[in-house]
Design a protein around this motif. Structure first.
Motif, PDB file in Angstrom:
ATOM      1  N   ASP A 101       0.805  -1.219   0.000  1.00  0.00           N
ATOM      2  CA  ASP A 101       0.000   0.000   0.000  1.00  0.00           C
ATOM      3  C   ASP A 101       0.839   1.270   0.000  1.00  0.00           C
ATOM      4  N   THR A 102       2.124   1.156   0.338  1.00  0.00           N
ATOM      5  CA  THR A 102       3.035   2.292   0.251  1.00  0.00           C
ATOM      6  C   THR A 102       4.382   1.792  -0.263  1.00  0.00           C
ATOM      7  N   MET A 103       5.185   2.706  -0.776  1.00  0.00           N
ATOM      8  CA  MET A 103       6.497   2.326  -1.284  1.00  0.00           C
ATOM      9  C   MET A 103       7.359   1.759  -0.157  1.00  0.00           C
ATOM     10  N   GLU A 104       7.293   2.395   1.030  1.00  0.00           N
ATOM     11  CA  GLU A 104       8.107   1.946   2.160  1.00  0.00           C
ATOM     12  C   GLU A 104       7.763   0.513   2.548  1.00  0.00           C
ATOM     13  N   ASN A 105       6.474   0.213   2.628  1.00  0.00           N
ATOM     14  CA  ASN A 105       6.063  -1.147   2.986  1.00  0.00           C
ATOM     15  C   ASN A 105       6.444  -2.147   1.908  1.00  0.00           C
ATOM     16  N   ASP A 167      12.789   6.466  -7.292  1.00  0.00           N
ATOM     17  CA  ASP A 167      13.112   7.883  -7.107  1.00  0.00           C
ATOM     18  C   ASP A 167      13.337   8.633  -8.417  1.00  0.00           C
ATOM     19  N   LYS A 168      12.849   8.066  -9.507  1.00  0.00           N
ATOM     20  CA  LYS A 168      13.055   8.712 -10.811  1.00  0.00           C
ATOM     21  C   LYS A 168      11.729   9.106 -11.443  1.00  0.00           C
ATOM     22  N   THR A 169      11.768  10.110 -12.289  1.00  0.00           N
ATOM     23  CA  THR A 169      10.579  10.499 -13.041  1.00  0.00           C
ATOM     24  C   THR A 169      10.480   9.611 -14.269  1.00  0.00           C
ATOM     25  N   LEU A 170       9.326   9.629 -14.883  1.00  0.00           N
ATOM     26  CA  LEU A 170       9.168   8.846 -16.114  1.00  0.00           C
ATOM     27  C   LEU A 170      10.116   9.347 -17.190  1.00  0.00           C
ATOM     28  N   GLY A 171      10.315  10.651 -17.258  1.00  0.00           N
ATOM     29  CA  GLY A 171      11.220  11.215 -18.258  1.00  0.00           C
ATOM     30  C   GLY A 171      12.633  10.693 -18.105  1.00  0.00           C
ATOM     31  N   GLU A 172      13.074  10.516 -16.869  1.00  0.00           N
ATOM     32  CA  GLU A 172      14.435  10.008 -16.626  1.00  0.00           C
ATOM     33  C   GLU A 172      14.584   8.563 -17.071  1.00  0.00           C
ATOM     34  N   LEU A 173      13.478   7.842 -17.129  1.00  0.00           N
ATOM     35  CA  LEU A 173      13.527   6.441 -17.563  1.00  0.00           C
ATOM     36  C   LEU A 173      13.408   6.293 -19.073  1.00  0.00           C
ATOM     37  N   LYS A 174      13.175   7.407 -19.749  1.00  0.00           N
ATOM     38  CA  LYS A 174      13.135   7.458 -21.218  1.00  0.00           C
ATOM     39  C   LYS A 174      12.243   6.376 -21.853  1.00  0.00           C
ATOM     40  N   PRO A 175      10.963   6.413 -21.570  1.00  0.00           N
ATOM     41  CA  PRO A 175      10.053   5.432 -22.193  1.00  0.00           C
ATOM     42  C   PRO A 175       9.896   5.688 -23.686  1.00  0.00           C
ATOM     43  N   THR A 176       9.733   4.632 -24.450  1.00  0.00           N
ATOM     44  CA  THR A 176       9.483   4.764 -25.887  1.00  0.00           C
ATOM     45  C   THR A 176       8.039   5.252 -26.094  1.00  0.00           C
ATOM     46  N   GLU A 177       7.720   5.611 -27.326  1.00  0.00           N
ATOM     47  CA  GLU A 177       6.353   6.036 -27.641  1.00  0.00           C
ATOM     48  C   GLU A 177       5.361   4.905 -27.335  1.00  0.00           C
ATOM     49  N   GLU A 178       5.788   3.684 -27.643  1.00  0.00           N
ATOM     50  CA  GLU A 178       4.933   2.519 -27.382  1.00  0.00           C
ATOM     51  C   GLU A 178       4.689   2.364 -25.878  1.00  0.00           C
ATOM     52  N   MET A 179       5.757   2.572 -25.080  1.00  0.00           N
ATOM     53  CA  MET A 179       5.600   2.431 -23.637  1.00  0.00           C
ATOM     54  C   MET A 179       4.785   3.577 -23.062  1.00  0.00           C
ATOM     55  N   LEU A 180       4.926   4.768 -23.603  1.00  0.00           N
ATOM     56  CA  LEU A 180       4.108   5.889 -23.155  1.00  0.00           C
ATOM     57  C   LEU A 180       2.623   5.585 -23.374  1.00  0.00           C
ATOM     58  N   ALA A 181       2.326   4.968 -24.500  1.00  0.00           N
ATOM     59  CA  ALA A 181       0.938   4.598 -24.784  1.00  0.00           C
ATOM     60  C   ALA A 181       0.452   3.559 -23.772  1.00  0.00           C
TER      61      ALA A 181
END
Length: 198
Positions: A101-105, A167-181
């Motif tokens: 239910d939380t990231m810590e748990n 601890d990263k944003t989606l932009g930092e993970l560089k998703p492809t167009e397919e993954m963004l969809a």
């Protein structure tokens, strides 16, 4: 010696008393069954399993630019866990002492250890369990429970393949167009009918 009328009156009063007692016992039995069924359902299927479905708030629609600025775990991964995992791995019920239910748990893991291994996240406990056939006893979510949608499964595998960062944003993970969809589709996935999201 009682007259026939007195005997009849006495019998009638006795029938009324018996009828009232029967109704009281019936109502009491129904009440006890209702309470027991609710608690039994909560133990087996999670809290509020027998409650009326809640009306979910519509998912927020992000532009691509806004989406890329979102924290990957909090904005995309945790909502998947909330929909498909928390009913069995939450505050009220935590199978295997695992809470999601939380990231810590989630990072604490459960009886079987940590759910993720950043060095080999795809083959970690979470990655292996969601990839097993549905009929396998170790598959998660278990058979009979709402399953991950194709987009949710794709997003989880992509996140695991990226090392399961929290601890990263989606932009930092560089998703492809397919993954963004797939991410947008995952965020728009409605909860199953009758499912309480949390």
């Amino acid at each position: 010696q009682k007259t026939a009328y007195e005997i009849k009156e006495c019998d009638w009063s006795s029938d009324v008393c018996s009828s009232d007692l029967y109704r009281q016992c019936l109502c009491g039995t129904i009440l006890l069954l209702t309470i027991a069924s609710h608690h039994g359902g909560s133990l087996t299927h999670g809290e509020n399993s027998l409650s009326w479905p809640k009306t979910s708030m519509p998912a927020k629609i992000f532009s691509t630019e806004e989406l890329l600025a979102q924290p990957a775990y909090a904005a995309v991964i945790q909502p998947i866990f909330d929909q498909r995992c928390v009913s069995c791995h939450g505050e009220q019920k935590s199978k295997g002492k695992l809470r999601m239910d939380t990231m810590e748990n989630f990072l604490k893991g459960g009886d079987s250890g940590s759910c993720i291994d950043p060095a080999n996240a795809e083959k970690s406990l979470l990655g292996s369990r969601i990839s097993l056939p549905v009929e396998d006893d170790d598959h998660m979510p278990p058979d009979g429970r709402p399953q991950l949608s194709e987009s949710q499964l794709a997003v989880l595998r992509w996140w695991l393949d990226a090392g399961a960062p929290t601890d990263k944003t989606l932009g930092e993970l560089k998703p492809t167009e397919e993954m963004l969809a797939a991410i947008k589709s995952s965020l728009a996935t409605p909860a199953s009918k009758g499912e309480d999201k949390k």
